[in-house]
Write a protein that holds these residues in place. Structure first.
Motif, PDB file in Angstrom:
ATOM      1  N   UNK A   5       2.093   0.810   4.875  1.00  0.00           N
ATOM      2  CA  UNK A   5       1.624   1.894   4.012  1.00  0.00           C
ATOM      3  C   UNK A   5       2.793   2.620   3.342  1.00  0.00           C
ATOM      4  N   UNK A   6       3.854   2.890   4.107  1.00  0.00           N
ATOM      5  CA  UNK A   6       5.019   3.555   3.508  1.00  0.00           C
ATOM      6  C   UNK A   6       5.709   2.636   2.505  1.00  0.00           C
ATOM      7  N   UNK A   7       5.786   1.337   2.850  1.00  0.00           N
ATOM      8  CA  UNK A   7       6.457   0.374   1.981  1.00  0.00           C
ATOM      9  C   UNK A   7       5.704   0.229   0.658  1.00  0.00           C
ATOM     10  N   UNK A   8       4.377   0.115   0.733  1.00  0.00           N
ATOM     11  CA  UNK A   8       3.596  -0.092  -0.497  1.00  0.00           C
ATOM     12  C   UNK A   8       3.599   1.155  -1.383  1.00  0.00           C
ATOM     13  N   UNK A   9       3.608   2.340  -0.795  1.00  0.00           N
ATOM     14  CA  UNK A   9       3.699   3.557  -1.615  1.00  0.00           C
ATOM     15  C   UNK A   9       5.060   3.603  -2.316  1.00  0.00           C
ATOM     16  N   UNK A  10       6.113   3.204  -1.605  1.00  0.00           N
ATOM     17  CA  UNK A  10       7.436   3.143  -2.235  1.00  0.00           C
ATOM     18  C   UNK A  10       7.453   2.137  -3.379  1.00  0.00           C
ATOM     19  N   UNK A  11       6.784   0.989  -3.187  1.00  0.00           N
ATOM     20  CA  UNK A  11       6.670  -0.008  -4.263  1.00  0.00           C
ATOM     21  C   UNK A  11       5.969   0.575  -5.482  1.00  0.00           C
TER      22      UNK A  11
ATOM     23  N   UNK B 278     -11.976  -7.511   1.852  1.00  0.00           N
ATOM     24  CA  UNK B 278     -10.722  -7.980   1.278  1.00  0.00           C
ATOM     25  C   UNK B 278      -9.574  -6.983   1.518  1.00  0.00           C
ATOM     26  N   UNK B 279      -9.919  -5.685   1.565  1.00  0.00           N
ATOM     27  CA  UNK B 279      -8.871  -4.684   1.774  1.00  0.00           C
ATOM     28  C   UNK B 279      -8.266  -4.801   3.172  1.00  0.00           C
ATOM     29  N   UNK B 280      -9.107  -5.124   4.164  1.00  0.00           N
ATOM     30  CA  UNK B 280      -8.607  -5.324   5.525  1.00  0.00           C
ATOM     31  C   UNK B 280      -7.674  -6.527   5.576  1.00  0.00           C
TER      32      UNK B 280
ATOM     33  N   UNK C 262      -3.591  -1.622  -5.393  1.00  0.00           N
ATOM     34  CA  UNK C 262      -4.464  -2.414  -4.525  1.00  0.00           C
ATOM     35  C   UNK C 262      -3.872  -2.515  -3.119  1.00  0.00           C
ATOM     36  N   UNK C 263      -2.565  -2.758  -3.040  1.00  0.00           N
ATOM     37  CA  UNK C 263      -1.898  -2.864  -1.743  1.00  0.00           C
ATOM     38  C   UNK C 263      -1.897  -1.532  -0.994  1.00  0.00           C
ATOM     39  N   UNK C 264      -1.701  -0.433  -1.726  1.00  0.00           N
ATOM     40  CA  UNK C 264      -1.716   0.893  -1.090  1.00  0.00           C
ATOM     41  C   UNK C 264      -3.092   1.183  -0.501  1.00  0.00           C
TER      42      UNK C 264
ATOM     43  N   UNK D 115       0.257  -4.431 -14.800  1.00  0.00           N
ATOM     44  CA  UNK D 115      -0.137  -5.454 -13.826  1.00  0.00           C
ATOM     45  C   UNK D 115       0.410  -5.108 -12.447  1.00  0.00           C
ATOM     46  N   UNK D 116       1.669  -4.701 -12.411  1.00  0.00           N
ATOM     47  CA  UNK D 116       2.283  -4.382 -11.118  1.00  0.00           C
ATOM     48  C   UNK D 116       1.740  -3.074 -10.549  1.00  0.00           C
TER      49      UNK D 116
END
Length: 625
Positions: free
Chosen positions: A372-378, A217-219, A413-415, A406-407
């Motif tokens: 990866x950069x976007x999700x860490x910023x999120x 699922x992570x892939x 999870x996204x990171x 929740x977020x």
């Protein structure tokens, strides 16, 4: 008439928000479905998986963009401004006097801002590449020309930055408006032929699809996250358009168009699995394929423009917050202060974008680096929002926890999902971000050491000028402005003036410019004036990190406080410190040497503060750190 004017203003702002805010996320359909079902994902291309994947994309847009950004985070404005720099200032202020927490939040926000530059490199490259690769669908004979065409488009885009975006900006909204209409119509055409794809609106299909993937699922999510990139732009551009137009554009126009297009691509792949190599462009009949490629290229250029302009704005804010050396800033509009051009940033970005494009070679290869950069910023944004909700808005702890947990879980999870692509290219934006963060941290720490060294070596200001007031030194009938970083010690330029010229001006202003962690400072709060001894005043000029510094204009405000200054009879004395790195307790020797290099090559103080060139006297001094 007022209501009519308000409606016109709302319509204009909404159209502008379409062009600037949603260009990035609006071009995600070009490559998202292609990567979700690409060879590296190992997902069977069957109806159940297609419905499940489209359902995950749709509910990801609902959770991350609609609920998190549109409904929650857009409320966290810093005097009307958004973006991670504004949010960092807001969270640090909410942390109060807790020094360690405030420092940790500032470092967290600065790291998030540094990661933004990774996004600024990848977004233009992957967006333009994915659009021009549509030529391969027209005919495979175009394949050898894709990279050269992309390079030509990008070089032209960056070369035009010096002319400003005022003219081009007027067509941004309409072009992206047409783009979203085309997304919706192309999607509807496919949905009508395979309406079963509409069951993707049921979140149960998303849950079942993810649960069936196991650890894989992570892939899968690492590819689906491509549909969410650009969400930060909603918040970052709030100051340009306001909260309401951004929310209105998303809920009534952008979200429906994106949802219809993703479902359309899913419906297409149900009927034509062989279209998986580029499902977006296979949505169009052969006769419309070339116009679709042209429109997609225009849309990606606009998306790239928004990120480039964001990099200029972010850099200007970072300079004014003391995180980067001074750089040349050219204002490209007489009306809009936010429209700026920074040559150094522009050309460094272009080189980085071209290297990334050539190094990765295709949008599919670059997709591994994207996310990866976007999700860490999120994730950082959500963490900072918690402190704003709890300390800033004073909401109960349970409410703050529920609003962000929740977020945080979703972002985490996204990171993790994107981190699996680290060795396939995910390292690229992280290394870039860490490099920018190191530069920012080194510059800020170096400035602190420099001011400490000056404070130790220079005499205290008040005793020194008190002694001068009883001296018979010759005075000239002009005004001298001494720009200093530390107003408690004697300016080096003042001591040099006394030593070499043996004169003192009738009016001497010790001027300090302070940039605060708020976007704007009003004119009535701009200047603080304090009389010291006869002939000497201490002046503090205050700016927000989005204000444009103009010292002569600010000095005119002293008249309201009883000090009239004739700017035509004013000389500006500046001290240029030549940094000498030494081995000691400050920073590592390599960092001190790097700081000295940046200090030598930083932009002109006179230009940065808009001082008249023919009234500036610059005196150098060596300072050890």
């Amino acid at each position: 008439m007022a209501k009519h004017s308000h409606r016109e203003s709302m319509a204009a702002l909404t159209l502008g928000a379409l062009g600037v805010v949603y260009g990035d996320i609006g071009t995600s359909p070009l490559y998202t479905m292609k990567e979700v079902f690409g060879p590296s994902s190992h997902i069977n291309l069957d109806p159940a998986n297609l419905i499940g994947a489209v359902s995950v994309i749709f509910w990801g847009l609902m959770m991350v963009v609609t609920l998190k950004y549109v409904l929650l985070i857009l409320r966290a404005d810093n005097r009307g401004e958004g973006g991670i720099m504004a949010l960092t200032a807001l969270a640090a202020k909410a942390a109060g006097d807790t020094g360690k927490r405030r420092t940790a939040l500032l470092l967290l926000g600065v790291f998030g801002a540094a990661l933004f530059y990774g996004d600024s490199v990848i977004t233009p490259a992957i967006s333009v590449l994915s659009a021009v690769e549509g030529l391969e669908v027209v005919t495979p004979a175009f394949k050898p020309y894709v990279l050269p065409i992309c390079a030509a488009v990008l070089i032209s885009l960056f070369a035009m930055q010096r002319f400003g975006t005022a003219v081009v900006g007027k067509i941004f909204g309409p072009v992206i408006g047409v783009w979203f209409v085309v997304l919706a119509v192309a999607g509807i055409n496919q949905i009508m032929q395979e309406p079963v794809i509409l069951t993707a609106l049921n979140p149960w299909h998303a849950v079942r699809f993810l649960s069936q993937q196991g650890w894989h699922v992570f892939v899968v999510v690492g590819s689906i996250v491509l549909a969410l990139t650009g969400a930060e732009a909603l918040y970052a551009d709030m100051g340009h358009f306001g909260k309401r137009p951004i929310q209105f554009a998303w809920t009534t126009f952008v979200l429906p168009a994106l949802a219809l297009n993703y479902m359309g691509q899913g419906a297409l792949l149900m009927r034509q699995p062989e279209a998986v190599d580029n499902p977006f462009f296979y949505l169009f009949p052969p006769a419309l394929l070339l116009p679709a490629v042209v429109l997609a290229t225009l849309a990606t250029v606009i998306a790239s423009q928004a990120v480039i302009s964001g990099a200029f704005s972010m850099t200007k804010q970072a300079v004014q917050l003391g995180l980067l050396p001074r750089m040349a800033v050219h204002f490209t509009s007489a009306k809009e202060a936010g429209q700026i051009y920074m040559p150094e940033v522009n050309w460094v970005l272009l080189v980085a974008v071209l290297l990334a494009m050539v190094g990765f070679g295709s949008s599919s290869a670059m997709a591994a680096a994207y996310g990866i950069a976007v999700t860490i910023t999120m994730l950082i944004t959500t963490l900072l929002t918690f402190f704003v909700i709890r300390q800033g808005w004073k909401l109960p702890l349970p409410v703050a926890i529920v609003a962000t947990t929740v977020f945080l879980t979703l972002d985490g999870f996204l990171v993790i999902a994107c981190s699996l692509k680290f060795f396939q290219g995910g390292w690229f934006p992280l290394v870039l971000g860490l490099g920018i963060f190191t530069i920012m941290a080194t510059w800020r720490r170096g400035r602190e050491l420099l001011i400490e060294s000056i404070r130790q070596d220079d005499p205290q200001l008040l005793p020194f000028i008190t002694a001068l007031s009883h001296d018979s030194i010759h005075r000239v009938s002009r005004t001298a402005v001494y720009a200093v970083a530390n107003p408690s010690t004697v300016p080096q330029a003042l001591m040099h003036n006394l030593k070499h010229n043996q004169v003192l001006h009738e009016r001497n202003l010790i001027v300090t410019v302070v940039f605060h962690d708020v976007p704007w400072i009003a004119f009535d709060e701009r200047v603080q004036l304090e009389a010291l001894v006869p002939g000497f005043w201490k002046v503090q000029i205050n700016y927000g990190f989005k204000n444009t510094p103009d010292v002569p204009k600010a000095l005119e405000l002293c008249k309201a406080q009883g000090l009239s200054i004739n700017l035509f009879e004013t000389s500006y004395f500046l001290s240029r410190e030549i940094v000498v790195p030494t081995k000691g307790h400050g920073m590592g020797h390599w960092r001190e040497s790097f700081f000295a290099l940046m200090a030598r090559n930083s932009g002109s103080v006179a230009g940065f503060f808009k001082l008249p060139n023919n009234c500036v006297v610059e005196l150098g001094t060596r300072v050890q750190i």
